[in-house]
Design an enzyme around this catalytic site. Structure first.
Site, mmCIF file in Angstrom:
data_model
loop_
_atom_site.group_PDB
_atom_site.id
_atom_site.type_symbol
_atom_site.label_atom_id
_atom_site.label_comp_id
_atom_site.label_asym_id
_atom_site.label_seq_id
_atom_site.Cartn_x
_atom_site.Cartn_y
_atom_site.Cartn_z
ATOM 1 N N CYS A 76 -2.098 -9.578 6.343
ATOM 2 C CA CYS A 76 -1.493 -8.259 6.666
ATOM 3 C C CYS A 76 -2.588 -7.616 7.944
ATOM 4 C CB CYS A 76 -1.523 -7.447 5.459
ATOM 5 S SG CYS A 76 -0.692 -5.666 5.873
ATOM 6 N N ARG A 102 2.536 -3.776 14.790
ATOM 7 C CA ARG A 102 1.924 -3.252 13.701
ATOM 8 C C ARG A 102 2.945 -2.400 12.808
ATOM 9 N NH1 ARG A 102 -3.353 -0.222 14.506
ATOM 10 N NH2 ARG A 102 -2.392 0.937 13.010
ATOM 11 N N ARG A 129 3.532 -1.974 4.775
ATOM 12 C CA ARG A 129 3.079 -1.761 6.044
ATOM 13 C C ARG A 129 3.031 -2.666 7.009
ATOM 14 N NH1 ARG A 129 -1.394 2.170 6.200
ATOM 15 N NH2 ARG A 129 -1.341 2.043 8.372
ATOM 16 N N HIS A 165 0.502 -9.804 1.491
ATOM 17 C CA HIS A 165 -0.290 -9.902 0.614
ATOM 18 C C HIS A 165 -0.444 -10.703 -0.388
ATOM 19 C CE1 HIS A 165 -2.516 -6.197 2.112
ATOM 20 N NE2 HIS A 165 -1.327 -5.685 2.509
ATOM 21 N N GLU A 167 -2.328 -11.907 -2.652
ATOM 22 C CA GLU A 167 -3.312 -11.632 -3.758
ATOM 23 C C GLU A 167 -2.595 -10.638 -4.696
ATOM 24 O OE1 GLU A 167 -4.070 -8.103 -0.793
ATOM 25 O OE2 GLU A 167 -3.535 -10.221 -0.498
#
Length: 187
Positions: A76, A102, A129, A165, A167
Site C-alpha cells: 500500500c 494515490r 485507500r 494489505h 497482513e
C-alpha cells in the site's frame, strides 16, 4: 532463519510480524537506520505515505534504504514510497520504475476486499485507500497482479510492491511466501 525487517514508523506492524513468523522468518521492527543492519529483507508497510516519507527523511532512512542490496516488499503506502512519482510533492525512495495513482479507489469509506491472483494463487486482498500503478517506466518492471485490469502488484529487480494489505487477511500469508521464495531466498 531469514530476518525480515519491518519499517516501524507507521502501519500494521504486529500483523506483518505475525505473517513473517508464519513463513518461518524472524521479524525485526526497524525504528532507526542502525536497525537495518543484519536484515535479509525489508517490508515497508501501509499507512499514510506523505507522513511516512517525511519521517523517513527526518530519521535518515531515505539514503540508507536506497543503498540496501536486499529484497524490499512495499505494501500500500510502501508501494507509493518505492515509486518514482505520484503527481504530488512528497518524499519518495524512487527505487521502482513506476508512477502511482494515490488513493485510486477513493477514500477510506470506499475501502473493499476482493480476491485477486498473485503467483498463480488466489489471495483475499484488503484495499484501504489503495494506490494503483499509473505508468510503467521501464521494461524491467513486471506486472504480478491486477484487479479488473488495474495494476496492483509489480516487481523489478529485488523489489516487490503491492497496493493491498496482505497482513490483514488470513490467506495473505501467500504474499509473504511469494516474497520469500522469489526474492529473499534468491538473494
Amino acid at each position: 532463519m531469514k530476518i525480515m525487517g519491518i519499517l516501524g514508523i507507521q502501519g500494521d506492524l504486529e500483523e506483518h510480524e505475525d505473517a513473517v513468523r508464519k513463513v518461518n522468518c524472524i521479524p525485526k521492527r526497524i525504528r532507526t537506520v542502525d536497525d537495518l543492519d543484519g536484515i535479509d529483507a525489508l517490508i515497508i508497510p501501509g499507512g499514510e505515505s506523505t507522513t511516512i516519507g517525511k519521517l523517513m527523511v527526518s530519521y535518515g532512512f531515505i539514503d540508507k534504504i536506497r543503498n540496501l542490496k536486499i529484497p524490499i516488499l512495499g505494501t500500500c503506502a510502501g508501494m507509493v514510497l518505492l515509486s518514482k512519482g505520484t503527481g504530488k510533492e512528497q518524499p519518495l525512495l524512487e527505487m521502482l520504475n513506476v508512477t502511482i495513482k494515490r488513493n485510486a479507489y477513493g477514500s477510506q469509506k470506499d475501502s473493499f476486499e476482493k480476491e485477486i491472483v498473485l503467483g498463480g494463487k488466489k489471495v483475499h486482498a484488503v484495499f484501504i485507500r489503495a494506490p494503483q500503478v499509473g505508468e510503467i517506466l521501464s521494461k524491467d518492471v513486471e506486472i504480478i497482479s491486477k484487479d479488473d485490469g488495474n495494476i496492483v502488484g509489480v516487481k523489478e529487480g529485488n523489489i516487490m510492491a503491492i497496493s493491498f494489505h496482505p497482513e490483514l487477511s488470513e490467506d495473505g500469508v501467500i504474499v509473504y511466501e511469494y516474497f520469500l521464495k522469489n526474492f529473499v531466498e534468491k538473494n
